[in-house]
Design a protein around this motif. Sequence first.
Motif, PDB file in Angstrom:
ATOM      1  N   ASP A  19       9.671 -18.102  -2.125  1.00 16.09           N
ATOM      2  CA  ASP A  19      10.095 -16.819  -2.705  1.00 16.09           C
ATOM      3  C   ASP A  19       8.891 -15.879  -2.667  1.00 16.09           C
ATOM      4  O   ASP A  19       8.097 -15.822  -3.606  1.00 16.09           O
ATOM      5  CB  ASP A  19      10.599 -17.019  -4.125  1.00 16.09           C
ATOM      6  N   ILE A  20       8.748 -15.159  -1.576  1.00 14.52           N
ATOM      7  CA  ILE A  20       7.613 -14.269  -1.359  1.00 14.52           C
ATOM      8  C   ILE A  20       8.071 -12.837  -1.565  1.00 14.52           C
ATOM      9  O   ILE A  20       9.036 -12.385  -0.945  1.00 14.52           O
ATOM     10  CB  ILE A  20       7.030 -14.449   0.061  1.00 14.52           C
ATOM     11  N   ASP A  21       7.394 -12.129  -2.442  1.00  4.50           N
ATOM     12  CA  ASP A  21       7.679 -10.714  -2.707  1.00  4.50           C
ATOM     13  C   ASP A  21       6.333 -10.004  -2.833  1.00  4.50           C
ATOM     14  O   ASP A  21       5.770  -9.883  -3.926  1.00  4.50           O
ATOM     15  CB  ASP A  21       8.508 -10.553  -3.980  1.00  4.50           C
ATOM     16  N   ASP A  22       5.798  -9.570  -1.706  1.00  2.40           N
ATOM     17  CA  ASP A  22       4.458  -8.984  -1.653  1.00  2.40           C
ATOM     18  C   ASP A  22       4.543  -7.500  -1.348  1.00  2.40           C
ATOM     19  O   ASP A  22       5.371  -7.062  -0.536  1.00  2.40           O
ATOM     20  CB  ASP A  22       3.595  -9.670  -0.586  1.00  2.40           C
ATOM     21  N   ARG A  23       3.658  -6.764  -1.989  1.00  5.42           N
ATOM     22  CA  ARG A  23       3.515  -5.333  -1.715  1.00  5.42           C
ATOM     23  C   ARG A  23       2.034  -5.001  -1.690  1.00  5.42           C
ATOM     24  O   ARG A  23       1.261  -5.524  -2.485  1.00  5.42           O
ATOM     25  CB  ARG A  23       4.221  -4.477  -2.771  1.00  5.42           C
ATOM     26  N   ALA A  24       1.652  -4.147  -0.774  1.00  7.63           N
ATOM     27  CA  ALA A  24       0.255  -3.739  -0.655  1.00  7.63           C
ATOM     28  C   ALA A  24       0.187  -2.294  -0.195  1.00  7.63           C
ATOM     29  O   ALA A  24       0.928  -1.875   0.705  1.00  7.63           O
ATOM     30  CB  ALA A  24      -0.493  -4.637   0.333  1.00  7.63           C
ATOM     31  N   GLN A  25      -0.695  -1.529  -0.832  1.00  7.69           N
ATOM     32  CA  GLN A  25      -0.913  -0.135  -0.468  1.00  7.69           C
ATOM     33  C   GLN A  25      -2.409   0.116  -0.374  1.00  7.69           C
ATOM     34  O   GLN A  25      -3.152  -0.186  -1.304  1.00  7.69           O
ATOM     35  CB  GLN A  25      -0.288   0.818  -1.484  1.00  7.69           C
ATOM     36  N   THR A  26      -2.829   0.641   0.754  1.00 11.30           N
ATOM     37  CA  THR A  26      -4.238   0.945   0.984  1.00 11.30           C
ATOM     38  C   THR A  26      -4.336   2.275   1.706  1.00 11.30           C
ATOM     39  O   THR A  26      -3.571   2.546   2.641  1.00 11.30           O
ATOM     40  CB  THR A  26      -4.916  -0.151   1.835  1.00 11.30           C
ATOM     41  N   GLN A  27      -5.287   3.112   1.275  1.00  9.74           N
ATOM     42  CA  GLN A  27      -5.497   4.401   1.918  1.00  9.74           C
ATOM     43  C   GLN A  27      -7.000   4.676   1.977  1.00  9.74           C
ATOM     44  O   GLN A  27      -7.694   4.608   0.962  1.00  9.74           O
ATOM     45  CB  GLN A  27      -4.790   5.525   1.146  1.00  9.74           C
TER      46      GLN A  27
ATOM     47  N   GLY B 213     -11.942  10.193  10.316  1.00  6.27           N
ATOM     48  CA  GLY B 213     -10.861   9.225  10.482  1.00  6.27           C
ATOM     49  C   GLY B 213     -10.168   8.954   9.165  1.00  6.27           C
ATOM     50  O   GLY B 213     -10.759   9.091   8.086  1.00  6.27           O
ATOM     51  N   SER B 214      -8.911   8.576   9.252  1.00  3.40           N
ATOM     52  CA  SER B 214      -8.135   8.255   8.056  1.00  3.40           C
ATOM     53  C   SER B 214      -7.101   7.203   8.423  1.00  3.40           C
ATOM     54  O   SER B 214      -6.668   7.097   9.580  1.00  3.40           O
ATOM     55  CB  SER B 214      -7.443   9.506   7.493  1.00  3.40           C
ATOM     56  N   GLY B 215      -6.733   6.406   7.457  1.00  7.16           N
ATOM     57  CA  GLY B 215      -5.738   5.370   7.685  1.00  7.16           C
ATOM     58  C   GLY B 215      -5.086   4.962   6.385  1.00  7.16           C
ATOM     59  O   GLY B 215      -5.670   5.106   5.298  1.00  7.16           O
ATOM     60  N   SER B 216      -3.887   4.456   6.490  1.00  8.72           N
ATOM     61  CA  SER B 216      -3.162   4.028   5.294  1.00  8.72           C
ATOM     62  C   SER B 216      -2.269   2.849   5.655  1.00  8.72           C
ATOM     63  O   SER B 216      -1.808   2.720   6.794  1.00  8.72           O
ATOM     64  CB  SER B 216      -2.322   5.174   4.721  1.00  8.72           C
ATOM     65  N   VAL B 217      -2.067   1.972   4.674  1.00  5.76           N
ATOM     66  CA  VAL B 217      -1.201   0.810   4.824  1.00  5.76           C
ATOM     67  C   VAL B 217      -0.224   0.802   3.653  1.00  5.76           C
ATOM     68  O   VAL B 217      -0.639   0.902   2.492  1.00  5.76           O
ATOM     69  CB  VAL B 217      -2.012  -0.501   4.850  1.00  5.76           C
ATOM     70  N   ASN B 218       1.043   0.701   3.958  1.00  5.25           N
ATOM     71  CA  ASN B 218       2.087   0.596   2.943  1.00  5.25           C
ATOM     72  C   ASN B 218       3.025  -0.528   3.371  1.00  5.25           C
ATOM     73  O   ASN B 218       3.913  -0.335   4.200  1.00  5.25           O
ATOM     74  CB  ASN B 218       2.837   1.921   2.788  1.00  5.25           C
ATOM     75  N   ARG B 219       2.784  -1.728   2.817  1.00  5.51           N
ATOM     76  CA  ARG B 219       3.488  -2.919   3.277  1.00  5.51           C
ATOM     77  C   ARG B 219       4.332  -3.497   2.148  1.00  5.51           C
ATOM     78  O   ARG B 219       3.894  -3.579   1.005  1.00  5.51           O
ATOM     79  CB  ARG B 219       2.482  -3.970   3.756  1.00  5.51           C
ATOM     80  N   SER B 220       5.540  -3.895   2.477  1.00  2.00           N
ATOM     81  CA  SER B 220       6.433  -4.520   1.515  1.00  2.00           C
ATOM     82  C   SER B 220       7.270  -5.558   2.253  1.00  2.00           C
ATOM     83  O   SER B 220       7.901  -5.246   3.274  1.00  2.00           O
ATOM     84  CB  SER B 220       7.341  -3.491   0.845  1.00  2.00           C
TER      85      SER B 220
END
Length: 244
Positions: free
Chosen positions: A89-97, A146-153
């Motif tokens: 039961d994996i429920d992962d969220r990650a946000q990086t900017q 430079g710029s980058g963002s991660v929005n993972r769910s």
Amino acid sequence: MRKTLLAAALLTASGLSACSTAVEAVRGPELAPIGYPAALVPVQQTYLPAPRSEAQPASANSLWRTGARSFFGDQRARHVGDILTVRIDIDDRAQTQNSTTRARSNDISAGVNSLLGLESAANRAFPNAFDPSRLVDLGGEVNAAGSGSVNRSERVSLTVAAVVTEVLANGNLVIQGRQEVRTNREVRELTVAGIVRPEDISSANAISHTQIAEARISYGGRGDISRVQATPAGQSLIERFSPF
């Protein structure tokens, strides 16, 4: 001679691979044969021999044999070959900017007033074009932003049965499991492997994925849909090794 044999072997292997891919494209993916779980963890494993169980006659005036499992015994997996249930039961969220800005400017100027008289010779060789006071004049400017963002769910909720493949010296169990489900022309494959403690296994002979050490969980597919969604091999190679 060896190079020729090696080239022939590579050509044969590539031909068989291409043939297998072509057959899979026409008939659809095939399920793997049922068997003892393969070594999913990339380590050399030593399997302990299974304990011998000799059939014993029932005791007098009793329906139970000595050493047989009973309703009141511990039915949890603890020996090589035993099966237990793994709940994933994996429920992962990650946000990086991130944002980065750099700027640098350099200016170097140097001259030579006297150098063993060579400056006079250089002035004669290059009249009106040689200035000893400004022999070296360098300048540079660098700007980068430079710029980058991660929005993972991601959400994965699955249940799979695993087999105990090894009992470690401290009593921990190495488990491995594999499950394949085919729907029309698409195969979904789930594999799980890792190390668990016997005391973490519940009375229902089940364990959560969060209690598996060195867990290796893979959930993917192969078939028509997966093949269409994948990037072509040529394009992947160009994007990976292109210097631009």
